[in-house]
Design a protein around this motif. Structure first.
Motif, short mmCIF file in Angstrom:
data_model
loop_
_atom_site.label_atom_id
_atom_site.label_comp_id
_atom_site.label_asym_id
_atom_site.label_seq_id
_atom_site.Cartn_x
_atom_site.Cartn_y
_atom_site.Cartn_z
N HIS A 252 12.95 125.46 11.09
CA HIS A 252 14.20 126.22 11.23
C HIS A 252 13.98 127.70 10.92
O HIS A 252 14.57 128.57 11.57
CB HIS A 252 15.26 125.66 10.27
CG HIS A 252 15.84 124.35 10.72
ND1 HIS A 252 16.96 123.79 10.14
CD2 HIS A 252 15.45 123.48 11.69
CE1 HIS A 252 17.23 122.65 10.73
NE2 HIS A 252 16.32 122.43 11.66
N ILE A 253 13.15 127.97 9.91
CA ILE A 253 12.85 129.37 9.57
C ILE A 253 12.17 130.06 10.75
O ILE A 253 12.51 131.19 11.12
CB ILE A 253 11.95 129.45 8.32
CG1 ILE A 253 12.61 128.77 7.12
CG2 ILE A 253 11.62 130.91 7.99
CD1 ILE A 253 11.71 128.71 5.89
N ILE A 254 11.21 129.36 11.34
CA ILE A 254 10.47 129.93 12.47
C ILE A 254 11.40 130.15 13.66
O ILE A 254 11.39 131.21 14.31
CB ILE A 254 9.29 129.01 12.85
CG1 ILE A 254 8.26 129.00 11.73
CG2 ILE A 254 8.65 129.46 14.16
CD1 ILE A 254 7.17 127.98 11.89
N GLU A 255 12.24 129.16 13.97
CA GLU A 255 13.18 129.29 15.09
C GLU A 255 14.15 130.44 14.86
O GLU A 255 14.50 131.18 15.79
CB GLU A 255 13.94 127.98 15.29
CG GLU A 255 13.08 126.79 15.71
CD GLU A 255 12.67 126.82 17.17
OE1 GLU A 255 12.98 127.81 17.86
OE2 GLU A 255 12.03 125.85 17.62
N ALA A 256 14.59 130.61 13.62
CA ALA A 256 15.50 131.72 13.31
C ALA A 256 14.78 133.05 13.47
O ALA A 256 15.35 134.02 14.01
CB ALA A 256 16.03 131.56 11.88
N PHE A 257 13.55 133.12 13.01
CA PHE A 257 12.75 134.34 13.13
C PHE A 257 12.54 134.72 14.60
O PHE A 257 12.62 135.90 14.97
CB PHE A 257 11.41 134.15 12.42
CG PHE A 257 10.49 135.33 12.51
CD1 PHE A 257 10.75 136.49 11.79
CD2 PHE A 257 9.36 135.29 13.31
CE1 PHE A 257 9.90 137.59 11.88
CE2 PHE A 257 8.50 136.37 13.40
CZ PHE A 257 8.78 137.53 12.68
N ILE A 258 12.33 133.72 15.43
CA ILE A 258 12.13 133.96 16.87
C ILE A 258 13.34 134.65 17.49
O ILE A 258 13.22 135.50 18.39
CB ILE A 258 11.83 132.63 17.60
CG1 ILE A 258 10.43 132.13 17.21
CG2 ILE A 258 11.93 132.78 19.11
CD1 ILE A 258 10.15 130.71 17.63
N LEU A 259 14.52 134.33 16.99
CA LEU A 259 15.75 134.90 17.55
C LEU A 259 15.90 136.39 17.27
O LEU A 259 16.66 137.08 17.97
CB LEU A 259 16.98 134.16 16.98
CG LEU A 259 17.13 132.69 17.38
CD1 LEU A 259 18.35 132.09 16.68
CD2 LEU A 259 17.26 132.54 18.90
N GLU A 369 21.01 129.68 13.96
CA GLU A 369 21.60 130.94 14.36
C GLU A 369 22.15 131.70 13.16
O GLU A 369 22.01 132.93 13.05
CB GLU A 369 22.72 130.72 15.39
CG GLU A 369 22.25 130.25 16.75
CD GLU A 369 21.89 128.77 16.78
OE1 GLU A 369 22.22 128.06 15.79
OE2 GLU A 369 21.28 128.32 17.76
N ASN A 370 22.78 130.98 12.24
CA ASN A 370 23.35 131.61 11.06
C ASN A 370 22.25 132.17 10.15
O ASN A 370 22.39 133.26 9.60
CB ASN A 370 24.21 130.60 10.29
CG ASN A 370 25.04 131.25 9.21
OD1 ASN A 370 24.98 130.86 8.05
ND2 ASN A 370 25.83 132.25 9.57
N LEU A 371 21.15 131.43 10.03
CA LEU A 371 20.01 131.93 9.26
C LEU A 371 19.45 133.20 9.88
O LEU A 371 19.13 134.17 9.18
CB LEU A 371 18.93 130.85 9.15
CG LEU A 371 17.62 131.23 8.45
CD1 LEU A 371 17.87 131.76 7.05
CD2 LEU A 371 16.66 130.04 8.42
#
Length: 417
Positions: A252-259, A369-371
């Motif tokens: 989740h951290i990685i996916e948030a960073f990608i955004l 998305e919120n992260l």
């Protein structure tokens, strides 16, 4: 004034090479012991296989000398496990753990306490306890039991079934040891409620959230060599430390960073640690083509962690889900003690103890998305970031160190210091 003959005993009912994968358990126990050393000038960490000082025990578990021999037999063990029902494996592990406890512990025969004025005996809770009650009675001092988790209850949360003997063990070993304690310290209110459900006297059960060893984590820590090694100059470092396990939701951290990473070319993600999720995390990084923006440091010595954290611009606490979140995240306290702006999930005790946008930023657990939005907020709002950093420093000074909790315990039990 510290007197040389004063001491305190901190019992960890395992061997010094055990609890691999639960380094946090050793770290918190060693943090309590380091506070005892600060308070009385001396502290003894007692395990089933020896006596140590807090500086030694904070680096446990020690590497097993026979690890190479063990690793060669791992595949055969895995094959055997496939043929044996999980219930029998659990029963065998419980039997083996019970029989691993020595009849006489090293602390009982060693002369480390000879001529010492023992002020307190502290013991970490485990499925099978150590000699805490016996030593407390011998030296006529209170026994404090620290509970990070109840063994049967937590294992059940992870799907470990003990259908015939679990409740019996919980009542006859765990509850019995807690009832024999003079004070029971739980890391969270949820855990406190569970302890009380076992019939422990409410008057002697308190909540003591995790703190930090202030001799390691404090706002003055520097990590210049680490910044040079990982080429962090001019970068905005979003950092995380811990074990690579599924419940942390590192993906989740990685996916948030990608955004957000394309909008902020100076931003990099630094993940410190290792664990069984590492292969999946590496695959995700490769798949998303962000290898040049993510720094995987691998597992680091605990004593080196403060230097890494000192390089974070934004520090992340993560969780895949808020369900059953009964922990008191140690990394959150380590971040704040080092004066960092923290993003943490709305889970467990965190929203009760820390105020959103005052102490840290809270994100909706599991909401990628919120992260990402919280990461972007701290990358763009320098005033808010500085406000949270100052709040972290103030928290550390007022209540963030283990010595603050130890003094509170002493006040309750009327132990002089």
């Amino acid at each position: 004034m510290i007197h040389k003959n004063l001491t305190s005993v901190f019992i960890i009912p395992r061997g010094s090479s055990e609890w691999k994968g639960n380094e946090a358990g050793w770290i918190t126990a060693s943090g309590w012991a380091a506070a005892g050393e600060q308070l009385w000038g001396n502290a003894v960490v007692a395990t089933s296989d020896g006596l140590f000082n807090p500086r030694e025990s904070r680096l446990f578990p020690r590497t097993d000398e026979n690890s190479s021999v063990q690793s060669s037999s791992n595949s055969s063990k895995k094959n055997i496990r496939k043929l044996v029902p999980e219930i029998f494996i659990t029963a065998y592990k419980d039997w083996r753990l019970k029989n691993s406890k020595p009849a006489i512990w090293p602390i009982e025969v060693n002369d480390a306490l000879k001529g010492k004025n023992v002020k307190m005996v502290w013991q970490r809770h485990d499925l099978f306890s150590g000699p805490g009650r016996k030593l407390a009675d011998k030296y006529k001092v209170p026994l404090v039991t620290s509970v990070e988790a109840l063994a049967v209850w937590e294992a059940e949360k992870w799907g470990v079934k003990r259908p015939f003997w679990g409740k019996w063990m919980e009542n006859n070993f765990e509850a019995k040891a807690l009832k024999e304690s003079d004070l029971v310290c739980c890391v969270s209110s949820e855990l406190q409620e569970k302890v009380l459900s076992l019939g422990v006297d409410p008057d002697k059960v308190i909540v003591t959230p995790n703190r930090v060893d202030s001799t390691l984590f404090n706002p003055g820590v520097e990590g210049k060599e680490i910044a040079l090694e990982y080429n962090l100059s001019g970068k905005k470092v979003i950092g995380w430390i811990g074990s690579f396990r599924d419940f942390h939701g590192i993906d989740h951290i990685i996916e948030a960073f990608i955004l957000i990473e394309k909008k902020y070319p100076k931003a990099v993600l630094m993940l410190i640690g290792d664990g069984n999720q590492m292969p999946d995390i590496k695959k995700l990084i490769e798949l998303k083509k962000i290898k040049n923006k993510v720094i995987l440091t691998g597992k680091q010595k605990f004593t080196d962690i403060p230097g890494f954290v000192s390089n974070f611009d934004i520090a992340i606490v993560s969780a895949r889900s808020a369900a059953g979140f009964h922990y008191s995240p140690l990394k959150l306290r380590e971040y704040k003690a080092t004066g960092k702006a923290v993003i943490a999930p709305r889970a467990g005790e965190i929203p009760e103890l820390f105020t959103d946008e005052e102490d840290l930023l809270l994100y909706d657990t599991g909401n990628i998305e919120n992260l990402a939005q919280k990461m972007e907020t701290l990358l763009t709002d320098e005033n808010l970031k500085l406000k949270l950093e100052e709040s972290s420093k103030n928290w550390f000074e007022k209540e963030g160190a283990w010595i603050h909790e130890l003094k509170s315990v002493c006040d309750i039990l009327e132990i002089k210091y």
